[in-house]
Motif scaffolding. Structure first.
Motif, PDB file in Angstrom:
ATOM      1  N   SER A 123      64.608 -28.934  47.345  1.00  0.00           N
ATOM      2  CA  SER A 123      65.790 -28.524  46.587  1.00  0.00           C
ATOM      3  C   SER A 123      66.169 -29.605  45.584  1.00  0.00           C
ATOM      4  N   ARG A 124      66.040 -30.876  45.981  1.00  0.00           N
ATOM      5  CA  ARG A 124      66.386 -31.956  45.053  1.00  0.00           C
ATOM      6  C   ARG A 124      65.426 -31.978  43.876  1.00  0.00           C
ATOM      7  N   ARG A 125      64.140 -31.759  44.140  1.00  0.00           N
ATOM      8  CA  ARG A 125      63.163 -31.703  43.046  1.00  0.00           C
ATOM      9  C   ARG A 125      63.449 -30.553  42.102  1.00  0.00           C
ATOM     10  N   LYS A 126      63.837 -29.404  42.681  1.00  0.00           N
ATOM     11  CA  LYS A 126      64.170 -28.254  41.831  1.00  0.00           C
ATOM     12  C   LYS A 126      65.360 -28.566  40.949  1.00  0.00           C
ATOM     13  N   GLN A 127      66.402 -29.245  41.500  1.00  0.00           N
ATOM     14  CA  GLN A 127      67.559 -29.607  40.697  1.00  0.00           C
ATOM     15  C   GLN A 127      67.175 -30.563  39.579  1.00  0.00           C
ATOM     16  N   ILE A 128      66.292 -31.538  39.890  1.00  0.00           N
ATOM     17  CA  ILE A 128      65.849 -32.495  38.861  1.00  0.00           C
ATOM     18  C   ILE A 128      65.101 -31.771  37.751  1.00  0.00           C
ATOM     19  N   ILE A 129      64.247 -30.815  38.127  1.00  0.00           N
ATOM     20  CA  ILE A 129      63.480 -30.053  37.127  1.00  0.00           C
ATOM     21  C   ILE A 129      64.424 -29.233  36.255  1.00  0.00           C
ATOM     22  N   LYS A 130      65.455 -28.617  36.885  1.00  0.00           N
ATOM     23  CA  LYS A 130      66.424 -27.831  36.111  1.00  0.00           C
ATOM     24  C   LYS A 130      67.169 -28.709  35.124  1.00  0.00           C
ATOM     25  N   VAL A 131      67.612 -29.907  35.575  1.00  0.00           N
ATOM     26  CA  VAL A 131      68.332 -30.834  34.684  1.00  0.00           C
ATOM     27  C   VAL A 131      67.444 -31.264  33.533  1.00  0.00           C
ATOM     28  N   GLY A 132      66.172 -31.547  33.809  1.00  0.00           N
ATOM     29  CA  GLY A 132      65.253 -31.948  32.751  1.00  0.00           C
ATOM     30  C   GLY A 132      65.062 -30.849  31.720  1.00  0.00           C
ATOM     31  N   ILE A 133      64.922 -29.599  32.204  1.00  0.00           N
ATOM     32  CA  ILE A 133      64.749 -28.466  31.271  1.00  0.00           C
ATOM     33  C   ILE A 133      65.987 -28.308  30.406  1.00  0.00           C
ATOM     34  N   ALA A 134      67.194 -28.468  31.016  1.00  0.00           N
ATOM     35  CA  ALA A 134      68.434 -28.338  30.241  1.00  0.00           C
ATOM     36  C   ALA A 134      68.523 -29.423  29.174  1.00  0.00           C
ATOM     37  N   THR A 163      67.377 -41.006  22.963  1.00  0.00           N
ATOM     38  CA  THR A 163      67.690 -41.901  24.086  1.00  0.00           C
ATOM     39  C   THR A 163      68.052 -41.122  25.328  1.00  0.00           C
ATOM     40  N   ALA A 164      68.777 -39.982  25.120  1.00  0.00           N
ATOM     41  CA  ALA A 164      69.125 -39.150  26.288  1.00  0.00           C
ATOM     42  C   ALA A 164      67.888 -38.567  26.928  1.00  0.00           C
ATOM     43  N   SER A 165      66.937 -38.101  26.092  1.00  0.00           N
ATOM     44  CA  SER A 165      65.712 -37.519  26.659  1.00  0.00           C
ATOM     45  C   SER A 165      64.884 -38.560  27.372  1.00  0.00           C
ATOM     46  N   THR A 166      64.784 -39.770  26.741  1.00  0.00           N
ATOM     47  CA  THR A 166      64.006 -40.827  27.407  1.00  0.00           C
ATOM     48  C   THR A 166      64.655 -41.260  28.698  1.00  0.00           C
ATOM     49  N   SER A 167      66.024 -41.360  28.690  1.00  0.00           N
ATOM     50  CA  SER A 167      66.695 -41.744  29.932  1.00  0.00           C
ATOM     51  C   SER A 167      66.528 -40.698  31.006  1.00  0.00           C
ATOM     52  N   SER A 168      66.578 -39.399  30.601  1.00  0.00           N
ATOM     53  CA  SER A 168      66.373 -38.337  31.600  1.00  0.00           C
ATOM     54  C   SER A 168      64.964 -38.358  32.140  1.00  0.00           C
ATOM     55  N   ASN A 169      63.975 -38.601  31.233  1.00  0.00           N
ATOM     56  CA  ASN A 169      62.588 -38.679  31.706  1.00  0.00           C
ATOM     57  C   ASN A 169      62.391 -39.859  32.631  1.00  0.00           C
ATOM     58  N   SER A 170      63.026 -41.023  32.272  1.00  0.00           N
ATOM     59  CA  SER A 170      62.881 -42.189  33.148  1.00  0.00           C
ATOM     60  C   SER A 170      63.541 -41.947  34.486  1.00  0.00           C
ATOM     61  N   ASN A 171      64.734 -41.252  34.451  1.00  0.00           N
ATOM     62  CA  ASN A 171      65.387 -40.923  35.720  1.00  0.00           C
ATOM     63  C   ASN A 171      64.529 -39.997  36.553  1.00  0.00           C
ATOM     64  N   LYS A 172      63.853 -39.037  35.882  1.00  0.00           N
ATOM     65  CA  LYS A 172      62.944 -38.143  36.625  1.00  0.00           C
ATOM     66  C   LYS A 172      61.836 -38.919  37.283  1.00  0.00           C
ATOM     67  N   ASN A 173      61.219 -39.813  36.497  1.00  0.00           N
ATOM     68  CA  ASN A 173      60.105 -40.579  37.066  1.00  0.00           C
ATOM     69  C   ASN A 173      60.566 -41.446  38.214  1.00  0.00           C
ATOM     70  N   ASN A 174      61.753 -42.088  38.033  1.00  0.00           N
ATOM     71  CA  ASN A 174      62.247 -42.964  39.099  1.00  0.00           C
ATOM     72  C   ASN A 174      62.593 -42.171  40.342  1.00  0.00           C
ATOM     73  N   SER A 175      63.210 -40.991  40.143  1.00  0.00           N
ATOM     74  CA  SER A 175      63.591 -40.188  41.310  1.00  0.00           C
ATOM     75  C   SER A 175      62.388 -39.602  42.002  1.00  0.00           C
ATOM     76  N   SER A 176      61.343 -39.213  41.250  1.00  0.00           N
ATOM     77  CA  SER A 176      60.144 -38.648  41.877  1.00  0.00           C
ATOM     78  C   SER A 176      59.304 -39.706  42.541  1.00  0.00           C
ATOM     79  N   SER A 177      59.251 -40.934  41.943  1.00  0.00           N
ATOM     80  CA  SER A 177      58.416 -41.983  42.527  1.00  0.00           C
ATOM     81  C   SER A 177      59.016 -42.547  43.784  1.00  0.00           C
ATOM     82  N   SER A 178      60.338 -42.785  43.808  1.00  0.00           N
ATOM     83  CA  SER A 178      60.981 -43.334  45.015  1.00  0.00           C
ATOM     84  C   SER A 178      62.341 -42.698  45.153  1.00  0.00           C
ATOM     85  N   SER A 179      62.429 -41.670  45.958  1.00  0.00           N
ATOM     86  CA  SER A 179      63.701 -40.981  46.165  1.00  0.00           C
ATOM     87  C   SER A 179      64.634 -41.807  47.012  1.00  0.00           C
ATOM     88  N   SER A 180      64.112 -42.707  47.858  1.00  0.00           N
ATOM     89  CA  SER A 180      64.950 -43.513  48.732  1.00  0.00           C
ATOM     90  C   SER A 180      65.570 -44.695  48.021  1.00  0.00           C
TER      91      SER A 180
END
Length: 266
Positions: free
Chosen positions: A3-14, A95-112
């Protein structure tokens, strides 16, 4: 996690949709500005041509030129300001897109791991706090965890011989005919040595008539008078019989890591 991955994907698409809309709006504003500038330039050219044809009105043309130059300056200033605003908006979107992409990568690589703090762009001082990348750097600098390669360890064990005692037949049972004997007297002729038992008189008289002498003697002899049946039982003896001979086998004692040498039991 799903569910968290789905939310991240939705935020990235938005975010991507917002960036695309911003880029389209900036493109439309740039095209409208360039069109207005071109139309103003064509109007000024037409005015210049008209003033050049009327020689008596030079002063008016000079005034018109001055006013046209001022209008050009204002228009160019407007175009520059619009371009600056568009470039600033596109930079913000990037900058917003790059920050969102970096947040995606950080959240997918280490969720903890905790996410880095965003920079405070709204502060009047203009100084932004750097993102906390020390956690990711420390995790990347850690050595890889050792994975044990367990190898089975054995020892040789001797299995003793197994057997049992049993009665083995030596001689089978049988019946024996045993003779019955008895000592009996026999009359023996002294002349010819014949057994003259129960015929002593006639035999001795014959020798006497022939002038051969005479006489006899008695001898005792053992004679079989009958037989007796004797039963003999079977004869057995105890012998050791081998069921399985002595052997050796491999017995598992534990495991040992081929890399570090650590051991563990079964």
């Amino acid at each position: 996690m799903n569910s968290r991955r789905k939310q991240i994907i939705k935020v990235g698409i938005a975010v991507l949709i917002v960036v695309l809309l911003g880029m389209m709006l900036t493109h439309c504003t740039n095209t409208t500005d360039t069109k207005s500038v071109k139309s103003d330039k064509t109007v000024e050219k037409s005015k210049k041509k008209a003033n050049a044809k009327k020689p008596g009105k030079n002063k008016a043309t000079d005034v018109d030129k001055a006013s046209g130059q001022e209008e050009k300056k204002e228009e160019t200033a407007k175009a520059d300001s619009s371009n600056k605003s568009n470039s600033s908006e596109s930079k913000k979107n990037n900058t917003a897109s790059t920050s969102s992409n970096s947040n995606k990568n950080n959240s997918s690589s280490s969720s903890s791991k905790p996410s880095s703090k965003p920079s405070n762009s709204g502060n009047n001082s203009g100084s932004s706090k750097p993102s906390n990348n020390s956690g990711s750097n420390s995790s990347s600098s850690k050595p890889a965890e050792h994975k044990h390669d367990w190898v089975a360890q054995y020892k040789t064990v001797t299995v003793p011989e197994k057997g049992h005692n049993e009665q083995v037949l030596v001689q089978a049972a049988y019946d024996e005919q045993v003779p019955i004997t008895e000592m009996k007297a026999h009359d023996i002729c002294n002349v010819c040595g014949a057994d003259i038992t129960n015929n002593v008189t006639a035999h001795t008289k014959a020798h006497a008539l022939a002038y051969e002498g005479g006489g006899w003697h008695t001898e005792w002899k053992e004679e079989v008078t009958g037989y007796q049946t004797v039963h003999h039982e079977a004869v057995y003896e105890t012998r050791y019989v081998v069921d399985s001979p002595a052997t050796t086998k491999q017995e598992l004692t534990g495991y040992k890591c081929s890399g570090c040498g650590k051991t563990r039991s079964n």
